[in-house]
Structures are given as structure tokens and as C-alpha cells.
Design a protein around this motif. Structure first.
Motif, PDB file in Angstrom:
ATOM      1  N   GLU A 167       0.801  -1.229   0.000  1.00 43.05           N
ATOM      2  CA  GLU A 167       0.000   0.000   0.000  1.00 43.05           C
ATOM      3  C   GLU A 167       0.832   1.276   0.000  1.00 43.05           C
ATOM      4  O   GLU A 167       0.452   2.259  -0.626  1.00 43.05           O
ATOM      5  CB  GLU A 167      -0.941   0.006   1.204  1.00 43.05           C
ATOM      6  N   LYS A 168       1.934   1.273   0.709  1.00 43.74           N
ATOM      7  CA  LYS A 168       2.733   2.503   0.854  1.00 43.74           C
ATOM      8  C   LYS A 168       3.874   2.611  -0.159  1.00 43.74           C
ATOM      9  O   LYS A 168       4.214   3.707  -0.585  1.00 43.74           O
ATOM     10  CB  LYS A 168       3.328   2.596   2.257  1.00 43.74           C
ATOM     11  N   LEU A 169       4.470   1.457  -0.522  1.00 47.41           N
ATOM     12  CA  LEU A 169       5.664   1.500  -1.356  1.00 47.41           C
ATOM     13  C   LEU A 169       5.531   0.724  -2.664  1.00 47.41           C
ATOM     14  O   LEU A 169       6.492   0.615  -3.420  1.00 47.41           O
ATOM     15  CB  LEU A 169       6.872   0.992  -0.561  1.00 47.41           C
ATOM     16  N   PHE A 170       4.363   0.159  -2.903  1.00 46.11           N
ATOM     17  CA  PHE A 170       4.056  -0.537  -4.169  1.00 46.11           C
ATOM     18  C   PHE A 170       4.983  -1.710  -4.452  1.00 46.11           C
ATOM     19  O   PHE A 170       5.364  -1.955  -5.592  1.00 46.11           O
ATOM     20  CB  PHE A 170       4.041   0.455  -5.335  1.00 46.11           C
ATOM     21  N   MET A 186       8.327 -13.399   5.007  1.00 44.43           N
ATOM     22  CA  MET A 186       7.636 -13.048   3.767  1.00 44.43           C
ATOM     23  C   MET A 186       8.366 -13.726   2.623  1.00 44.43           C
ATOM     24  O   MET A 186       9.556 -14.020   2.715  1.00 44.43           O
ATOM     25  CB  MET A 186       7.566 -11.539   3.558  1.00 44.43           C
ATOM     26  N   ARG A 187       7.628 -13.974   1.559  1.00 42.63           N
ATOM     27  CA  ARG A 187       8.213 -14.642   0.401  1.00 42.63           C
ATOM     28  C   ARG A 187       8.404 -13.638  -0.718  1.00 42.63           C
ATOM     29  O   ARG A 187       7.480 -12.904  -1.073  1.00 42.63           O
ATOM     30  CB  ARG A 187       7.299 -15.774  -0.064  1.00 42.63           C
ATOM     31  N   LEU A 188       9.608 -13.606  -1.271  1.00 44.47           N
ATOM     32  CA  LEU A 188       9.921 -12.764  -2.419  1.00 44.47           C
ATOM     33  C   LEU A 188      10.090 -13.655  -3.641  1.00 44.47           C
ATOM     34  O   LEU A 188      10.637 -14.746  -3.555  1.00 44.47           O
ATOM     35  CB  LEU A 188      11.242 -12.015  -2.207  1.00 44.47           C
ATOM     36  N   SER A 189       9.653 -13.157  -4.770  1.00 44.49           N
ATOM     37  CA  SER A 189       9.850 -13.855  -6.031  1.00 44.49           C
ATOM     38  C   SER A 189      10.908 -13.117  -6.832  1.00 44.49           C
ATOM     39  O   SER A 189      10.900 -11.887  -6.911  1.00 44.49           O
ATOM     40  CB  SER A 189       8.545 -13.888  -6.825  1.00 44.49           C
ATOM     41  N   GLY A 208      13.190  -8.476 -13.366  1.00 47.79           N
ATOM     42  CA  GLY A 208      14.542  -8.061 -13.720  1.00 47.79           C
ATOM     43  C   GLY A 208      15.329  -7.558 -12.524  1.00 47.79           C
ATOM     44  O   GLY A 208      14.754  -7.120 -11.523  1.00 47.79           O
ATOM     45  N   SER A 209      16.634  -7.606 -12.638  1.00 50.17           N
ATOM     46  CA  SER A 209      17.484  -7.218 -11.515  1.00 50.17           C
ATOM     47  C   SER A 209      17.331  -5.740 -11.152  1.00 50.17           C
ATOM     48  O   SER A 209      17.441  -5.385  -9.973  1.00 50.17           O
ATOM     49  CB  SER A 209      18.942  -7.555 -11.800  1.00 50.17           C
ATOM     50  N   ASP A 210      17.061  -4.873 -12.122  1.00 51.49           N
ATOM     51  CA  ASP A 210      16.860  -3.452 -11.817  1.00 51.49           C
ATOM     52  C   ASP A 210      15.618  -3.244 -10.962  1.00 51.49           C
ATOM     53  O   ASP A 210      15.651  -2.494  -9.984  1.00 51.49           O
ATOM     54  CB  ASP A 210      16.743  -2.625 -13.095  1.00 51.49           C
ATOM     55  N   ARG A 211      14.531  -3.916 -11.333  1.00 53.58           N
ATOM     56  CA  ARG A 211      13.289  -3.798 -10.555  1.00 53.58           C
ATOM     57  C   ARG A 211      13.444  -4.419  -9.179  1.00 53.58           C
ATOM     58  O   ARG A 211      12.914  -3.899  -8.203  1.00 53.58           O
ATOM     59  CB  ARG A 211      12.121  -4.429 -11.306  1.00 53.58           C
ATOM     60  N   MET A 212      14.174  -5.523  -9.090  1.00 57.13           N
ATOM     61  CA  MET A 212      14.401  -6.153  -7.786  1.00 57.13           C
ATOM     62  C   MET A 212      15.226  -5.237  -6.905  1.00 57.13           C
ATOM     63  O   MET A 212      14.936  -5.079  -5.716  1.00 57.13           O
ATOM     64  CB  MET A 212      15.084  -7.510  -7.940  1.00 57.13           C
ATOM     65  N   ALA A 213      16.248  -4.617  -7.435  1.00 59.01           N
ATOM     66  CA  ALA A 213      17.075  -3.689  -6.660  1.00 59.01           C
ATOM     67  C   ALA A 213      16.234  -2.521  -6.144  1.00 59.01           C
ATOM     68  O   ALA A 213      16.390  -2.096  -4.988  1.00 59.01           O
ATOM     69  CB  ALA A 213      18.237  -3.180  -7.503  1.00 59.01           C
ATOM     70  N   GLN A 214      15.340  -2.020  -6.978  1.00 56.16           N
ATOM     71  CA  GLN A 214      14.456  -0.925  -6.563  1.00 56.16           C
ATOM     72  C   GLN A 214      13.526  -1.390  -5.439  1.00 56.16           C
ATOM     73  O   GLN A 214      13.313  -0.664  -4.462  1.00 56.16           O
ATOM     74  CB  GLN A 214      13.647  -0.424  -7.756  1.00 56.16           C
ATOM     75  N   ALA A 215      12.968  -2.582  -5.553  1.00 54.81           N
ATOM     76  CA  ALA A 215      12.078  -3.114  -4.520  1.00 54.81           C
ATOM     77  C   ALA A 215      12.821  -3.298  -3.203  1.00 54.81           C
ATOM     78  O   ALA A 215      12.312  -2.935  -2.138  1.00 54.81           O
ATOM     79  CB  ALA A 215      11.471  -4.437  -4.976  1.00 54.81           C
ATOM     80  N   ILE A 216      14.036  -3.819  -3.268  1.00 56.99           N
ATOM     81  CA  ILE A 216      14.825  -4.022  -2.054  1.00 56.99           C
ATOM     82  C   ILE A 216      15.165  -2.684  -1.414  1.00 56.99           C
ATOM     83  O   ILE A 216      15.120  -2.541  -0.191  1.00 56.99           O
ATOM     84  CB  ILE A 216      16.084  -4.851  -2.359  1.00 56.99           C
ATOM     85  N   GLN A 217      15.460  -1.685  -2.215  1.00 50.12           N
ATOM     86  CA  GLN A 217      15.737  -0.348  -1.672  1.00 50.12           C
ATOM     87  C   GLN A 217      14.509   0.213  -0.956  1.00 50.12           C
ATOM     88  O   GLN A 217      14.629   0.812   0.117  1.00 50.12           O
ATOM     89  CB  GLN A 217      16.191   0.599  -2.792  1.00 50.12           C
ATOM     90  N   ALA A 256      14.181   1.195   3.016  1.00 50.57           N
ATOM     91  CA  ALA A 256      13.695   2.502   3.448  1.00 50.57           C
ATOM     92  C   ALA A 256      12.564   2.353   4.461  1.00 50.57           C
ATOM     93  O   ALA A 256      12.510   3.077   5.469  1.00 50.57           O
ATOM     94  CB  ALA A 256      13.237   3.311   2.244  1.00 50.57           C
ATOM     95  N   MET A 257      11.668   1.401   4.214  1.00 53.79           N
ATOM     96  CA  MET A 257      10.558   1.175   5.150  1.00 53.79           C
ATOM     97  C   MET A 257      11.092   0.745   6.514  1.00 53.79           C
ATOM     98  O   MET A 257      10.686   1.286   7.535  1.00 53.79           O
ATOM     99  CB  MET A 257       9.613   0.107   4.598  1.00 53.79           C
ATOM    100  N   ILE A 258      12.002  -0.203   6.511  1.00 56.49           N
ATOM    101  CA  ILE A 258      12.564  -0.704   7.775  1.00 56.49           C
ATOM    102  C   ILE A 258      13.291   0.415   8.517  1.00 56.49           C
ATOM    103  O   ILE A 258      13.176   0.536   9.735  1.00 56.49           O
ATOM    104  CB  ILE A 258      13.462  -1.919   7.512  1.00 56.49           C
ATOM    105  N   ALA A 259      14.010   1.253   7.782  1.00 53.53           N
ATOM    106  CA  ALA A 259      14.740   2.360   8.409  1.00 53.53           C
ATOM    107  C   ALA A 259      13.798   3.367   9.069  1.00 53.53           C
ATOM    108  O   ALA A 259      14.165   4.011  10.062  1.00 53.53           O
ATOM    109  CB  ALA A 259      15.615   3.061   7.381  1.00 53.53           C
ATOM    110  N   GLU A 260      12.582   3.506   8.536  1.00 50.33           N
ATOM    111  CA  GLU A 260      11.603   4.450   9.078  1.00 50.33           C
ATOM    112  C   GLU A 260      10.825   3.910  10.270  1.00 50.33           C
ATOM    113  O   GLU A 260      10.155   4.671  10.969  1.00 50.33           O
ATOM    114  CB  GLU A 260      10.565   4.797   7.998  1.00 50.33           C
ATOM    115  N   MET A 261      10.864   2.605  10.471  1.00 51.29           N
ATOM    116  CA  MET A 261      10.051   2.000  11.522  1.00 51.29           C
ATOM    117  C   MET A 261      10.536   2.388  12.910  1.00 51.29           C
ATOM    118  O   MET A 261      11.735   2.498  13.157  1.00 51.29           O
ATOM    119  CB  MET A 261      10.045   0.476  11.379  1.00 51.29           C
ATOM    120  N   ILE A 262       9.566   2.617  13.799  1.00 50.67           N
ATOM    121  CA  ILE A 262       9.898   2.948  15.193  1.00 50.67           C
ATOM    122  C   ILE A 262       9.171   2.006  16.131  1.00 50.67           C
ATOM    123  O   ILE A 262       8.219   1.384  15.811  1.00 50.67           O
ATOM    124  CB  ILE A 262       9.546   4.403  15.540  1.00 50.67           C
TER     125      ILE A 262
END
Length: 76
Positions: free
Chosen positions: A32-35, A50-53, A57-66, A70-76
Motif C-alpha cells: 500500500e505505501k511502497l508498491f 515473507m516470500r519474495l519472487s 529483472g534485476s533493476d526492478r528487484m534492486a528498486q524493490a529491495i531499496q 527505506a521502510m525498515i529504516a523508518e520503523m519505530i
């Protein structure tokens, strides 16, 4: 093709005002927040993961991992 990711360290924290109680909550926030689409471990009897597929492509996977980082870094 698939990778199981342990998200138990993020459980019990909040992300943008929403409490993350389960891997299902974690995956829902990612979507919902990061698509970023992932599958919660609860769907496979594996709560806290969680399961990742890797069927993208590697570019899209790198973007998803980033975005996940970012989400984990924002968590409090």
C-alpha cells in the motif's frame, strides 16, 4: 525463484502510524505505501516471514529491495 525473508525483527514496530503485528501487516504496508508486492508467510504456515519472487529483472528487484530498506529504516 523464491526467497524467504525473516521480518520478525520488524514486528511490534510502527510504520507511518500503523502498528506492524504480523508479516501480513508488513507485506500489506509494503504494497500500500511502497508498491512492493510480497507474500506473507502466514499464507504458507510460516508466520514472521515473507516470500519474495525473483521473477523480475534485476533493476526492478534492486528498486524493490531499496524500498524495503527505506521502510525498515523508518520503523519505530
Amino acid at each position: 525463484f523464491y526467497l524467504w525473508v525473516d521480518v520478525r525483527g520488524a514486528l511490534g514496530k510502527s510504520y507511518r502510524g500503523e502498528k506492524i503485528i504480523s508479516s501480513k501487516d508488513f507485506c500489506q504496508a509494503l504494497l500500500e505505501k511502497l508498491f512492493v508486492a510480497t507474500v506473507p508467510g502466514e499464507e504458507f504456515g510460516n508466520p514472521g516471514f515473507m516470500r519474495l519472487s525473483f521473477a523480475i529483472g534485476s533493476d526492478r528487484m534492486a528498486q524493490a529491495i531499496q524500498r524495503m530498506r527505506a521502510m525498515i529504516a523508518e520503523m519505530i
